[in-house]
Design an enzyme around this catalytic site. Structure first.
Site, PDB file in Angstrom:
ATOM      1  N   ALA A  98      -7.614  18.671  -4.951  1.00 26.34           N
ATOM      2  CA  ALA A  98      -6.693  19.150  -3.910  1.00 26.34           C
ATOM      3  C   ALA A  98      -5.462  18.253  -3.819  1.00 26.34           C
ATOM      4  O   ALA A  98      -4.332  18.733  -3.720  1.00 26.34           O
ATOM      5  CB  ALA A  98      -7.416  19.185  -2.560  1.00 26.34           C
ATOM      6  N   SER A  99      -5.675  16.942  -3.900  1.00 23.39           N
ATOM      7  CA  SER A  99      -4.536  16.022  -3.779  1.00 23.39           C
ATOM      8  C   SER A  99      -3.601  16.128  -4.981  1.00 23.39           C
ATOM      9  O   SER A  99      -2.377  16.028  -4.836  1.00 23.39           O
ATOM     10  CB  SER A  99      -5.033  14.577  -3.622  1.00 23.39           C
ATOM     11  OG  SER A  99      -5.638  14.106  -4.815  1.00 23.39           O
ATOM     12  N   LYS A 100      -4.144  16.371  -6.159  1.00 18.96           N
ATOM     13  CA  LYS A 100      -3.292  16.506  -7.350  1.00 18.96           C
ATOM     14  C   LYS A 100      -2.575  17.855  -7.366  1.00 18.96           C
ATOM     15  O   LYS A 100      -1.452  17.954  -7.838  1.00 18.96           O
ATOM     16  CB  LYS A 100      -4.128  16.295  -8.622  1.00 18.96           C
ATOM     17  CG  LYS A 100      -4.669  14.865  -8.775  1.00 18.96           C
ATOM     18  CD  LYS A 100      -3.558  13.832  -8.840  1.00 18.96           C
ATOM     19  CE  LYS A 100      -4.072  12.439  -9.169  1.00 18.96           C
ATOM     20  NZ  LYS A 100      -3.003  11.429  -9.228  1.00 18.96           N
ATOM     21  N   TYR A 144      -9.998  15.169  -4.840  1.00 17.13           N
ATOM     22  CA  TYR A 144      -9.037  14.668  -5.839  1.00 17.13           C
ATOM     23  C   TYR A 144      -8.219  15.838  -6.386  1.00 17.13           C
ATOM     24  O   TYR A 144      -6.986  15.765  -6.472  1.00 17.13           O
ATOM     25  CB  TYR A 144      -9.818  13.967  -6.946  1.00 17.13           C
ATOM     26  CG  TYR A 144      -8.980  13.374  -8.065  1.00 17.13           C
ATOM     27  CD1 TYR A 144      -8.299  12.174  -7.887  1.00 17.13           C
ATOM     28  CD2 TYR A 144      -8.904  13.999  -9.308  1.00 17.13           C
ATOM     29  CE1 TYR A 144      -7.553  11.615  -8.917  1.00 17.13           C
ATOM     30  CE2 TYR A 144      -8.163  13.452 -10.344  1.00 17.13           C
ATOM     31  CZ  TYR A 144      -7.494  12.247 -10.147  1.00 17.13           C
ATOM     32  OH  TYR A 144      -6.757  11.700 -11.175  1.00 17.13           O
ATOM     33  N   ASP A 186       0.853  -1.191   0.000  1.00 16.31           N
ATOM     34  CA  ASP A 186       0.000   0.000   0.000  1.00 16.31           C
ATOM     35  C   ASP A 186       0.893   1.246   0.000  1.00 16.31           C
ATOM     36  O   ASP A 186       1.767   1.374   0.866  1.00 16.31           O
ATOM     37  CB  ASP A 186      -0.870  -0.057   1.272  1.00 16.31           C
ATOM     38  CG  ASP A 186      -1.988   0.961   1.275  1.00 16.31           C
ATOM     39  OD1 ASP A 186      -1.766   2.096   0.816  1.00 16.31           O
ATOM     40  OD2 ASP A 186      -3.074   0.621   1.757  1.00 16.31           O
ATOM     41  N   SER A 210      -2.417  15.083 -12.719  1.00 13.17           N
ATOM     42  CA  SER A 210      -3.606  15.183 -13.570  1.00 13.17           C
ATOM     43  C   SER A 210      -3.709  16.628 -14.012  1.00 13.17           C
ATOM     44  O   SER A 210      -3.154  17.521 -13.349  1.00 13.17           O
ATOM     45  CB  SER A 210      -4.845  14.796 -12.757  1.00 13.17           C
ATOM     46  OG  SER A 210      -6.023  15.214 -13.415  1.00 13.17           O
TER      47      SER A 210
HETATM   48  N1  LIG Z   1      -8.224   7.695 -15.419  1.00 11.62           N
HETATM   49  C1  LIG Z   1      -8.124   8.996 -15.664  1.00 11.62           C
HETATM   50  O1  LIG Z   1      -8.980   9.603 -16.326  1.00 11.62           O
HETATM   51  C2  LIG Z   1      -6.924   9.751 -15.125  1.00 11.62           C
HETATM   52  C3  LIG Z   1      -6.715  11.076 -15.583  1.00 11.62           C
HETATM   53  C4  LIG Z   1      -5.625  11.773 -15.083  1.00 11.62           C
HETATM   54  C5  LIG Z   1      -4.776  11.195 -14.153  1.00 11.62           C
HETATM   55  N2  LIG Z   1      -5.009   9.922 -13.735  1.00 11.62           N
HETATM   56  C6  LIG Z   1      -4.102   9.349 -12.743  1.00 11.62           C
HETATM   57  O2  LIG Z   1      -3.482   8.210 -13.310  1.00 11.62           O
HETATM   58  C7  LIG Z   1      -3.041   7.361 -12.234  1.00 11.62           C
HETATM   59  C8  LIG Z   1      -3.451   5.932 -12.567  1.00 11.62           C
HETATM   60  O3  LIG Z   1      -4.867   5.840 -12.485  1.00 11.62           O
HETATM   61  P1  LIG Z   1      -5.717   4.966 -13.528  1.00 11.62           P
HETATM   62  O4  LIG Z   1      -6.601   5.895 -14.244  1.00 11.62           O
HETATM   63  O5  LIG Z   1      -4.834   4.064 -14.278  1.00 11.62           O
HETATM   64  O6  LIG Z   1      -6.679   4.167 -12.514  1.00 11.62           O
HETATM   65  P2  LIG Z   1      -6.683   2.662 -11.994  1.00 11.62           P
HETATM   66  O7  LIG Z   1      -6.836   1.722 -13.122  1.00 11.62           O
HETATM   67  O8  LIG Z   1      -7.702   2.640 -10.903  1.00 11.62           O
HETATM   68  O9  LIG Z   1      -5.236   2.499 -11.366  1.00 11.62           O
HETATM   69  C9  LIG Z   1      -4.942   2.933 -10.077  1.00 11.62           C
HETATM   70  C10 LIG Z   1      -3.826   2.070  -9.545  1.00 11.62           C
HETATM   71  O10 LIG Z   1      -3.467   2.556  -8.245  1.00 11.62           O
HETATM   72  C11 LIG Z   1      -3.394   1.460  -7.365  1.00 11.62           C
HETATM   73  N3  LIG Z   1      -3.657   1.922  -6.016  1.00 11.62           N
HETATM   74  C12 LIG Z   1      -4.731   2.628  -5.563  1.00 11.62           C
HETATM   75  N4  LIG Z   1      -4.593   2.843  -4.261  1.00 11.62           N
HETATM   76  C13 LIG Z   1      -3.427   2.277  -3.880  1.00 11.62           C
HETATM   77  C14 LIG Z   1      -2.748   2.153  -2.645  1.00 11.62           C
HETATM   78  N5  LIG Z   1      -3.245   2.692  -1.513  1.00 11.62           N
HETATM   79  N6  LIG Z   1      -1.573   1.491  -2.612  1.00 11.62           N
HETATM   80  C15 LIG Z   1      -1.054   0.948  -3.740  1.00 11.62           C
HETATM   81  N7  LIG Z   1      -1.639   1.039  -4.929  1.00 11.62           N
HETATM   82  C16 LIG Z   1      -2.827   1.690  -5.001  1.00 11.62           C
HETATM   83  C17 LIG Z   1      -4.436   0.475  -7.881  1.00 11.62           C
HETATM   84  O11 LIG Z   1      -4.106  -0.839  -7.498  1.00 11.62           O
HETATM   85  P3  LIG Z   1      -4.701  -1.658  -6.257  1.00 11.62           P
HETATM   86  O12 LIG Z   1      -6.151  -1.314  -6.133  1.00 11.62           O
HETATM   87  O13 LIG Z   1      -4.422  -3.064  -6.666  1.00 11.62           O
HETATM   88  O14 LIG Z   1      -3.887  -1.216  -5.080  1.00 11.62           O
HETATM   89  C18 LIG Z   1      -4.236   0.618  -9.387  1.00 11.62           C
HETATM   90  O15 LIG Z   1      -3.157  -0.205  -9.793  1.00 11.62           O
HETATM   91  C19 LIG Z   1      -3.687   7.914 -10.962  1.00 11.62           C
HETATM   92  O16 LIG Z   1      -2.736   8.652 -10.222  1.00 11.62           O
HETATM   93  C20 LIG Z   1      -4.774   8.830 -11.486  1.00 11.62           C
HETATM   94  O17 LIG Z   1      -5.090   9.847 -10.572  1.00 11.62           O
HETATM   95  C21 LIG Z   1      -6.053   9.175 -14.219  1.00 11.62           C
END
Ligand SMILES: NC(=O)c1ccc[n+]([C@@H]2O[C@H](COP(=O)([O-])OP(=O)(O)OC[C@H]3O[C@@H](n4cnc5c(N)ncnc54)[C@H](OP(=O)(O)O)[C@@H]3O)[C@@H](O)[C@H]2O)c1
Length: 273
Positions: free
Chosen positions: A158-160, A156, A64, A143
């Site tokens: 705020a965190s980004k 979200y 985690d 993001s």
């Molecule tokens: N999707 C979008 O539209 C978008 C746009 C801009 C930016 N992003 C950013 O891109 C990044 C990847 O997101 P994604 O869109 O690919 O979504 P996703 O498919 O949900 O991937 C998120 C990943 O983070 C892992 N994760 C979540 N909480 C965790 C924790 N506490 N410890 C370890 N791993 C954790 C999840 O794995 P487990 O659940 O197995 O831990 C999963 O592998 C994120 O930072 C997101 O904010 C996404």
């Protein structure tokens, strides 16, 4: 492109799905040595198996990003046998989809901060000495929401913003260290688990299938390729697609116009509205 990633020693957090998994496979094809980190063991194992099938080496580590001991264990696993680290990709993240005045449990805001902000800080804390030795790269997946406000995503956003601010300060501290910091700011991505796992107003996950992606959303392949290119060129910031770089400027010139554009885009995707 292929040579830059051959034998590169890489850690990817959030590698069990979405962008982290896509980046892992794209680097595996190019011969990288990967240590992959996330909580879901089965999904992480499947991604690692696909990476090995592509010709890369891949070691899954279950943990985690909000846990410092887990992040220390991750780096120990990656550096086993005196191996170094060239690249840390911090992709782990979680989102939300709710108005602030409808949130039933505000501790959701702490969870978003822990995963999205401390989830960059904690793995980096243990990895940075290795990146200094290798003159390596940190890639943090923020993001476009790290630069602008978006309704229903306040925690979200705020965190980004926190990630973007942290890296802006760190970049200055690390000037001359040889470490490059790449902040990635994508638009909506298709084919990830982010929406299904997003916190709803009751603190539970939103679940599958409630919302569609806009036509403007980006494929994982296109985003991954843009990130690989930016790593290779040691860029400091990547906005995908590039035209969204105009949004922070629009925010300065005409914030009301930007609010209308962004609210309209979110409303179009929210089938409850
Ligand atoms: N999707 C979008 O539209 C978008 C746009 C801009 C930016 N992003 C950013 O891109 C990044 C990847 O997101 P994604 O869109 O690919 O979504 P996703 O498919 O949900 O991937 C998120 C990943 O983070 C892992 N994760 C979540 N909480 C965790 C924790 N506490 N410890 C370890 N791993 C954790 C999840 O794995 P487990 O659940 O197995 O831990 C999963 O592998 C994120 O930072 C997101 O904010 C996404």
């Amino acid at each position: 492109m292929s040579d830059a990633f051959k034998d590169l020693r890489v850690i990817i957090t959030g590698a069990s799905s979405g962008l982290g998994a896509a980046l892992a496979e794209a680097m595996a094809v190019r011969g990288a040595h990967l240590t992959l980190f996330a909580r879901r063991e089965a999904e992480l194992g499947e991604v690692a198996a696909r990476c090995r099938a592509h010709g890369g080496s891949a070691k899954p580590v279950v943990g985690d990003v909000t846990s410092l001991p887990d992040c220390e264990r991750l780096v120990q696993a990656a550096t086993e046998g005196g191996v170094g680290i060239d690249l840390l990709v911090a992709s782990a993240g979680v989102s939300m989809w709710a108005r602030f005045d409808e949130i039933e449990d505000p501790s959701v805001y702490a969870k978003l901060m822990e995963t999205n902000y401390l989830g960059v800080v904690y793995p980096l804390h243990h990895t940075l000495p290795h990146l200094k030795t290798s003159s390596g790269t940190l890639v943090a997946i923020s993001s476009i929401q790290g630069k602008i406000g978006v309704p229903l995503h306040s925690g979200y956003v705020a965190s980004k913003h926190a990630v973007v601010g942290f890296l802006a300060a760190l970049r200055q501290e690390l000037k001359g260290s040889g470490v490059n910091i790449l902040t990635v700011m994508p638009h909506w991505l298709r084919g990830t688990d982010l929406r299904a796992n997003a916190y709803a107003k009751d603190g539970d996950a939103v679940g599958e299938g409630r919302r569609s992606h806009s036509r403007e959303s980006i494929s994982l392949e296109a985003c991954s390729e843009a990130i690989l290119e930016a790593i290779r060129k040691r860029k400091r910031e990547l906005v995908v697609p590039w035209k969204l770089r105009a949004l922070p400027w629009l925010n300065l010139i005409s914030p009301g116009t930007l609010d209308r554009i962004v609210s309209g885009a979110v409303k179009a995707q929210d089938d409850e509205d």
